[in-house]
Enzyme design. Structure first.
Site, PDB file in Angstrom:
ATOM      1  NE  ARG A 291      -0.573  -0.166   4.973  1.00 45.38           N
ATOM      2  CZ  ARG A 291      -1.132   0.152   6.138  1.00 45.38           C
ATOM      3  NH1 ARG A 291      -2.337   0.656   6.176  1.00 45.38           N
ATOM      4  NH2 ARG A 291      -0.477  -0.049   7.270  1.00 45.38           N
TER       5      ARG A 291
ATOM      6  CG  HIS B 144      -7.495  -2.043   5.909  1.00 51.14           C
ATOM      7  ND1 HIS B 144      -8.260  -1.020   6.393  1.00 51.14           N
ATOM      8  CD2 HIS B 144      -6.828  -2.534   6.978  1.00 51.14           C
ATOM      9  CE1 HIS B 144      -8.057  -0.890   7.695  1.00 51.14           C
ATOM     10  NE2 HIS B 144      -7.200  -1.783   8.071  1.00 51.14           N
TER      11      HIS B 144
ATOM     12  CD  GLU C 153      -9.837  -4.243   7.512  1.00 49.83           C
ATOM     13  OE1 GLU C 153     -10.090  -3.501   8.468  1.00 49.83           O
ATOM     14  OE2 GLU C 153      -8.803  -4.920   7.425  1.00 49.83           O
TER      15      GLU C 153
HETATM   16  O1  TA6 Z   1      -7.752  -3.966  10.036  1.00 54.42           O
HETATM   17  C1  TA6 Z   1      -7.770  -3.443  11.337  1.00 54.42           C
HETATM   18  C2  TA6 Z   1      -6.342  -3.030  11.713  1.00 54.42           C
HETATM   19  O2  TA6 Z   1      -5.484  -4.143  11.699  1.00 54.42           O
HETATM   20  C3  TA6 Z   1      -6.389  -2.343  13.073  1.00 54.42           C
HETATM   21  O3  TA6 Z   1      -5.770  -3.142  14.069  1.00 54.42           O
HETATM   22  C4  TA6 Z   1      -5.645  -1.024  12.821  1.00 54.42           C
HETATM   23  O4  TA6 Z   1      -4.261  -1.191  12.998  1.00 54.42           O
HETATM   24  C5  TA6 Z   1      -6.020  -0.792  11.362  1.00 54.42           C
HETATM   25  O5  TA6 Z   1      -5.840  -2.076  10.765  1.00 54.42           O
HETATM   26  C6  TA6 Z   1      -5.311   0.336  10.659  1.00 54.42           C
HETATM   27  O6  TA6 Z   1      -3.977   0.074  10.536  1.00 54.42           O
HETATM   28  P1  TA6 Z   1      -3.065   1.214   9.837  1.00 54.42           P
HETATM   29  O7  TA6 Z   1      -1.718   0.563   9.753  1.00 54.42           O
HETATM   30  O8  TA6 Z   1      -3.646   1.510   8.491  1.00 54.42           O
HETATM   31  O9  TA6 Z   1      -3.143   2.417  10.734  1.00 54.42           O
END
Ligand code: TA6
Length: 304
Positions: free
Chosen positions: A102, A172, A275
């Protein structure tokens, strides 16, 4: 990308009435899609779908107004691609959470105007020394996107090496909702999930998901469609998927959103992540020479 490169990109891949490339927020090069069905913006960095708005609808994806748009920085909102692992790296905590896909550059490989008026785009992750250092496997990743009355997102992983590898992945996706208090998520009733809030625990989903505090759950062994029912704008968003056995549901709520610094004060109220992925118990083994394709199809319908 300099002006001449942008010009050449448009000469090769722009299609009138469908897609053109331009400099977007933070100087990121984006594909701007506008066809009879919908509008969308996709950054070349991360092949990151930032927006998707079917004509006559409110935006379907949530994109933070406080996001940092800068090279190498993950965009807060839209559809970040978690690849080739989900969450923290299993062995090396210094590696970026959710993998590197990403935040690295992808290249636009193909654009096509489809007969039904939708727009097809194909992107390829550009491997570098830095990515190979984190992921020492001969592999490739492509994202195939169809922007129309539905949003179809296919994440294609090829194992070009001679040994199998374990793949963790997720689209995500941040969804725009009117208000978190007026929303339920259906489709995961009875599913087992890993609850990541507080002491990690395994639980079973009872009834629809209602959010009134931080939620961070990996639902396991489920291929079910998820339905976000938003009473505020009387809309049901359907997330159908193929070759995805995990569904992650996340809302950071107040404190965590504040700590992240790119949600804004009330951002958590207007979003929820649902997601489609393969994470935790559901990571995928990709055999040598094999391709693994995970698909999510997002659509919206009126909520009676
Ligand atoms: O998908 C949920 C998650 O794993 C949360 O634990 C939080 O860390 C979120 O992803 C966002 O992560 P990021 O690295 O984009 O801030």
């Amino acid at each position: 990308m300099n002006h001449a490169e942008l010009e050449s990109l448009n000469q090769r891949l722009a299609i009138s009435g469908h897609v053109r490339f331009k400099e977007g927020p933070g100087g990121l090069i984006v594909a701007e899609i506008a066809n009879t069905h919908a509008e969308s913006m996709i950054a070349l960095q991360g092949a990151h779908i930032m927006t998707w708005q079917p004509r006559g609808q409110e935006p379907v994806l949530w994109l933070s107004r406080f996001g940092k748009f800068a090279p190498g920085k993950s965009i807060r909102g839209g559809v970040p691609i978690c690849w080739p692992w989900f969450g923290p790296h299993a062995a090396d905590a210094k590696l970026p959470g959710h993998g590197f896909a990403r935040t690295v550059m992808w290249e636009a490989l193909e654009t096509r105007a489809l007969d039904d008026g939708a727009t097809f785009l194909r992107f390829g992750l550009i491997e570098t020394e830095a990515t190979r250092a984190q992921w020492p496997h001969a592999s490739s990743a492509q994202l195939l996107v169809t922007v129309g009355a539905e949003l179809r997102i296919e994440l294609l992983t090829q194992n070009a090496g001679n040994a199998p590898f374990q793949l963790g992945e997720a689209l995500h996706t941040y969804f725009h909702i009117h208000d978190v208090a007026g929303m339920e998520i259906r489709g995961l009733e009875g599913c087992a999930y890993l609850d990541k809030v507080g002491e990690p625990a395994r639980r079973t989903q009872q009834g629809p998901i209602v959010i009134g505090s931080e939620v961070d759950r990996i639902y396991l062994d489920t291929e079910a469609d998820c339905l976000i029912e938003d009473r505020g704008i009387k809309r049901r968003t359907r997330i159908a998927k193929k070759n995805s056995r995990s569904t992650v549901v996340w809302n950071p709520w107040i404190e965590k959103a504040e700590k992240m610094g790119d949600f804004g004060a009330e951002g958590y109220r207007g979003m929820v992540c649902v997601e489609s992925g393969n994470a935790a118990d559901n990571v995928v083994t990709v055999q040598p020479g094999e391709a693994h394709s995970m698909l999510a199809v997002i659509s919206v319908e009126a909520l009676a």
